[in-house]
Design an enzyme around this catalytic site. Structure first.
Site, short mmCIF file in Angstrom:
data_model
loop_
_atom_site.label_atom_id
_atom_site.label_comp_id
_atom_site.label_asym_id
_atom_site.label_seq_id
_atom_site.Cartn_x
_atom_site.Cartn_y
_atom_site.Cartn_z
N ASP A 49 -3.59 2.38 -1.23
CA ASP A 49 -4.64 1.49 -1.73
C ASP A 49 -4.70 0.22 -0.87
O ASP A 49 -5.57 -0.63 -1.06
CB ASP A 49 -4.46 1.17 -3.23
CG ASP A 49 -3.17 0.43 -3.54
OD1 ASP A 49 -2.33 0.24 -2.63
OD2 ASP A 49 -3.00 0.03 -4.71
N SER A 50 -3.80 0.14 0.12
CA SER A 50 -3.92 -0.93 1.13
C SER A 50 -5.23 -0.78 1.90
O SER A 50 -5.61 -1.68 2.65
CB SER A 50 -2.74 -0.89 2.11
OG SER A 50 -2.50 0.42 2.58
N ASP A 88 -2.69 7.54 -3.30
CA ASP A 88 -2.10 6.37 -3.96
C ASP A 88 -2.96 5.99 -5.17
O ASP A 88 -4.16 5.76 -5.03
CB ASP A 88 -2.10 5.21 -2.92
CG ASP A 88 -1.12 4.13 -3.26
OD1 ASP A 88 -0.29 4.33 -4.17
OD2 ASP A 88 -1.18 3.07 -2.61
N LYS A 118 1.28 8.84 -5.51
CA LYS A 118 2.26 7.75 -5.61
C LYS A 118 1.74 6.74 -6.62
O LYS A 118 0.52 6.51 -6.69
CB LYS A 118 2.43 7.07 -4.24
CG LYS A 118 3.31 5.82 -4.30
CD LYS A 118 3.56 5.23 -2.93
CE LYS A 118 2.53 4.20 -2.51
NZ LYS A 118 2.31 3.06 -3.42
N GLU A 120 2.94 2.82 -8.58
CA GLU A 120 3.87 1.69 -8.52
C GLU A 120 4.53 1.46 -9.88
O GLU A 120 3.88 1.62 -10.92
CB GLU A 120 3.11 0.41 -8.13
CG GLU A 120 2.54 0.45 -6.74
CD GLU A 120 1.82 -0.85 -6.34
OE1 GLU A 120 1.89 -1.85 -7.10
OE2 GLU A 120 1.20 -0.86 -5.27
N GLU A 187 9.93 -0.87 -1.27
CA GLU A 187 9.19 -1.80 -0.40
C GLU A 187 9.83 -3.18 -0.43
O GLU A 187 10.07 -3.75 -1.50
CB GLU A 187 7.72 -1.90 -0.88
CG GLU A 187 6.92 -2.88 0.00
CD GLU A 187 5.42 -2.83 -0.21
OE1 GLU A 187 4.93 -1.94 -0.94
OE2 GLU A 187 4.74 -3.72 0.35
O1 KIV Z 1 -1.10 1.06 -0.28
C1 KIV Z 1 -0.16 1.14 0.51
O2 KIV Z 1 -0.31 1.27 1.72
C2 KIV Z 1 1.18 1.05 -0.06
C3 KIV Z 1 2.25 0.63 0.87
C4 KIV Z 1 2.19 -0.85 1.05
C5 KIV Z 1 3.56 1.03 0.38
O3 KIV Z 1 1.35 1.25 -1.21
#
Ligand code: KIV
Length: 287
Positions: A49-50, A88, A118, A120, A187
């Protein structure tokens, strides 16, 4: 000739941990970098989600939607059919209810052909994780600096730097493992904490800013190729300066367009042989 890459699946990541082989993991959000990753023999891709910052220019990850994540996962999957792709889960796609979490996790597999998801968080997301696992989906946990809850963490700050904070991480890691996650990402934690959790758990534990002892490394592709400009976390190593290369190319293009040096004859289509005299006749009618 490029040899067709064989896709690694989850059991191979366990074997790699046993043998002490490091996993190479990057983020990717689009077709071109997905292709580059596959070509470069990267083991795993996270469509993180980055993308909110790296692709859309948001300040953080909070505004990112499920639709955006699915859309980018689809592009990456088309580019990298032989790479393990993790979708994500964006902010508010799993926090509201267990049902929504399962529904949204399933979308990554059904609509974008991802291999895993994934999400969090530690103990507070265990009910969601259990339900997603019950649906048969591979889950990667993510603890330490969790950007979606950075407000509660007091900003984008490294975690586990005090004994008290390290203990919270260890307890979270154990709880996530006991809930059944197959992969864990740490992280921005000290290498000592990264090592302890990696050695403690039988599952693959990877790090982004978690030191050198984890079972593999993740970096954000836009950081490692030197494309993302807004800020650079301490854990980033830049392997290229794409921003400079691209800006210089655009400057050179601009100069040549303005001076008339581009396009030159080599970049022009020419009329089929014998057509030009007829064309000259034709244009006389318009003069
Ligand atoms: O969204 C992402 O790229 C991430 C990384 C910062 C671990 O979750």
């Amino acid at each position: 000739m490029t040899v067709k890459k064989k896709k690694k699946m989850i059991h191979q990541f366990y074997k790699m941990k046993e043998k002490g082989e490091k996993v190479v993991w990057i983020t990717s959000y689009d077709y071109p970098t997905g292709q580059f990753a596959e070509e470069a023999d990267v083991d795993m891709i996270l469509v993180g989600d980055s993308l909110g910052m790296c692709v859309y220019g948001y300040k953080g990850t909070i505004p990112v939607t499920m639709e955006q994540c699915i859309y980018h996962c689809e592009a990456v999957r088309r580019a990298a059919p032989n790479t393990f792709v993790i979708g994500d889960m964006p902010f508010m796609s799993y926090q509201i209810s267990v049902e929504e979490a399962v529904d949204n996790a399933g979308r990554f597999l059904k609509e974008a052909d991802c291999d895993a998801i994934k999400l969090e968080g530690g103990t507070r997301v265990i009910p969601q994780i259990r339900a997603i696992l019950d649906a048969g989906i591979v889950v990667c946990g993510h603890i330490g600096l969790t950007p979606q809850s950075s407000g509660q963490l007091g900003g984008h700050k490294a975690q586990g730097r005090t004994v008290e904070s390290a203990q919270v991480l260890i307890e979270d890691a154990i709880a996530l493992h006991e809930a059944g996650i197959q992969l864990l990402l740490l992280e921005a934690v000290p290498p000592e904490v990264g090592k302890f959790i990696t050695d403690l758990l039988p599952i693959p534990v990877y790090g982004i800013g978690a030191g050198m002892h984890t079972d593999g490394q993740l970096l954000i592709v836009s950081d490692l190729i030197g494309q993302f400009q807004a800020f650079t976390p301490k854990f980033v190593k830049k392997y290229a300066n794409v921003a400079e290369v691209v800006t210089n190319a655009l400057r050179d293009y601009g100069k040549e367009v303005r001076s008339g040096a581009f396009p030159s004859d080599e970049h022009c289509y020419h009329m089929i042989e014998g057509e030009f005299p007829k064309f000259e006749e034709l244009i006389k009618k318009y003069k």
